[in-house]
Write a protein that holds these residues in place. Sequence first.
Motif, PDB file in Angstrom:
ATOM      1  N   GLY A 128      17.977  94.459  37.069  1.00 31.03           N
ATOM      2  CA  GLY A 128      17.340  94.022  38.173  1.00 31.03           C
ATOM      3  C   GLY A 128      17.686  92.888  39.165  1.00 31.03           C
ATOM      4  O   GLY A 128      18.538  92.353  38.888  1.00 31.03           O
ATOM      5  N   LEU A 129      16.818  92.541  39.863  1.00 33.56           N
ATOM      6  CA  LEU A 129      17.109  91.534  41.031  1.00 33.56           C
ATOM      7  C   LEU A 129      17.062  90.172  40.033  1.00 33.56           C
ATOM      8  O   LEU A 129      17.463  89.293  40.814  1.00 33.56           O
ATOM      9  N   ALA A 130      16.533  90.274  38.927  1.00 35.25           N
ATOM     10  CA  ALA A 130      16.651  88.951  38.040  1.00 35.25           C
ATOM     11  C   ALA A 130      18.032  88.942  37.926  1.00 35.25           C
ATOM     12  O   ALA A 130      18.288  87.511  37.695  1.00 35.25           O
ATOM     13  N   ARG A 131      19.068  89.646  38.016  1.00 36.41           N
ATOM     14  CA  ARG A 131      20.406  89.397  37.790  1.00 36.41           C
ATOM     15  C   ARG A 131      21.191  89.026  39.249  1.00 36.41           C
ATOM     16  O   ARG A 131      22.312  88.994  39.123  1.00 36.41           O
ATOM     17  N   LEU A 132      20.257  88.735  40.124  1.00 34.43           N
ATOM     18  CA  LEU A 132      20.811  88.530  41.508  1.00 34.43           C
ATOM     19  C   LEU A 132      21.774  87.395  41.564  1.00 34.43           C
ATOM     20  O   LEU A 132      22.727  87.329  41.822  1.00 34.43           O
ATOM     21  N   PRO A 133      21.218  86.260  40.749  1.00 33.69           N
ATOM     22  CA  PRO A 133      22.109  84.864  40.868  1.00 33.69           C
ATOM     23  C   PRO A 133      23.430  85.117  40.058  1.00 33.69           C
ATOM     24  O   PRO A 133      24.448  84.582  40.645  1.00 33.69           O
ATOM     25  N   GLU A 134      23.484  85.829  39.210  1.00 30.49           N
ATOM     26  CA  GLU A 134      24.614  86.186  38.420  1.00 30.49           C
ATOM     27  C   GLU A 134      25.683  86.981  39.380  1.00 30.49           C
ATOM     28  O   GLU A 134      26.883  86.698  39.256  1.00 30.49           O
ATOM     29  N   LEU A 135      25.220  88.032  39.975  1.00 33.50           N
ATOM     30  CA  LEU A 135      25.957  88.663  40.964  1.00 33.50           C
ATOM     31  C   LEU A 135      26.500  87.856  42.167  1.00 33.50           C
ATOM     32  O   LEU A 135      27.684  87.962  42.427  1.00 33.50           O
TER      33      LEU A 135
END
Length: 435
Positions: free
Chosen positions: A275-282
């Motif tokens: 989800g958007l919680a993995r946006l920093p990883e992306l």
Amino acid sequence: MSTSLERYTDRFERYADRRPRVVDAVLVLTLMACAIVGSGLTRPGAAPPQRDTTVLIVMSASCLALFRHRSHPQAVTVVNAVCIVAATALGYVLTPLLLAPVMASMYWLTTHSGVKTARLYSATTAVALMVASANFDPTYASSPVPRSIGYCFWMLLPLVAGSMTRLRRAYVASVQARAEHAERTREEEARLRVTEERMRIARELHDVVAHHLALANAQAGTAAHLALTDPQQTKTILTSLTDTTSSALRELKATLGLLRYTDAPASASLEPSPGLARLPELVSTCASAGFTVTVTTTGEPRPLTSGVDLIAFRIVQEALTNATKYAAADSAHVHLAYEESRLLITVSNDEPSAVTDAEADADADADGAAATVPGQGFGIMGMRERALTVGGEFRAGPGPGGGFEVATSLPLPPATPEAPEAPSEATADATGEEA
């Protein structure tokens, strides 16, 4: 009792459908025996009729005509009505046994031709019997009303039985039709679910493979470019490349697991999904490939449902993948706007991009043709399908400041009302003092 009767009735009808001639022969012989017995009956105290071959010929013709009741029910009814009127003219008493052939013809007329036609023939036959009895039966004048009511009753009895048979057959046919319709509906629904699942898995595979391979290609190209000038940076990029491929393998294995294990438990599925919680990883992964991504958020962030959270992440991931592969700029901007009931996501780059498969898909969709041709991808199509599945909106095309922009609007769950704060002790004390 009724269930047993229905079971035997169904069994008899199935046998009659398989062996119609045998059933007709048995019924005709039975009715002929009833007519022969009925021709010898008379009223108490009255002289028995002079039995001769005439009545036997008349009743035999009446019964033999019943063999054609399936193809000519109206003609068979007319023949039986004429025969029973002839028997009345010969002086025979109209007992139920003598009326059995004409009643059977009325029953089959009702089942084959309908109630309206049977009513007309039944009424006509009853009137003909009354007229014949009034002219040839000297005892009819002593009790005309009871005799007429009896004729009407015996003519209406097969009418009622035939109507019930028609209703029962119509009910059975409707049940069979509903069962066939339900079976077809189940098959169509199963095919639709299989198609939807195939499309969902295809979107997952496209997102996983396209994104990670694009980043891996960019990282490998950057590492090859910096190999001689900046070994330390090259080492960092290669380390990130290892993480990218490992992540791709994990997600690919999870997606293919759905195809391999059809009865896998829920824990083996893709939920909980990214989800958007993995946006920093992306963002970090894109940065390792030399592509800068900035993320801004407006409004108060709110929790998303698992489906909307996955779709939001996949749309951002696919948009950044296209920007990494095709954009002329080396940066992109992601904007998340939390409104009252919608989450607006915008992914854009500020410089004109090269001709991309995403733009080709967008142009094709704008023209009303979403078909793909060799060389075009499924990125825009997949993002649009994802947004529409949850009731969202999607747009992709040139941005207002140039470059390419992907914008989507996804529904948010209703906000939970906050509980009212409890009054403080000081407020309570003040209230008590005033009281």
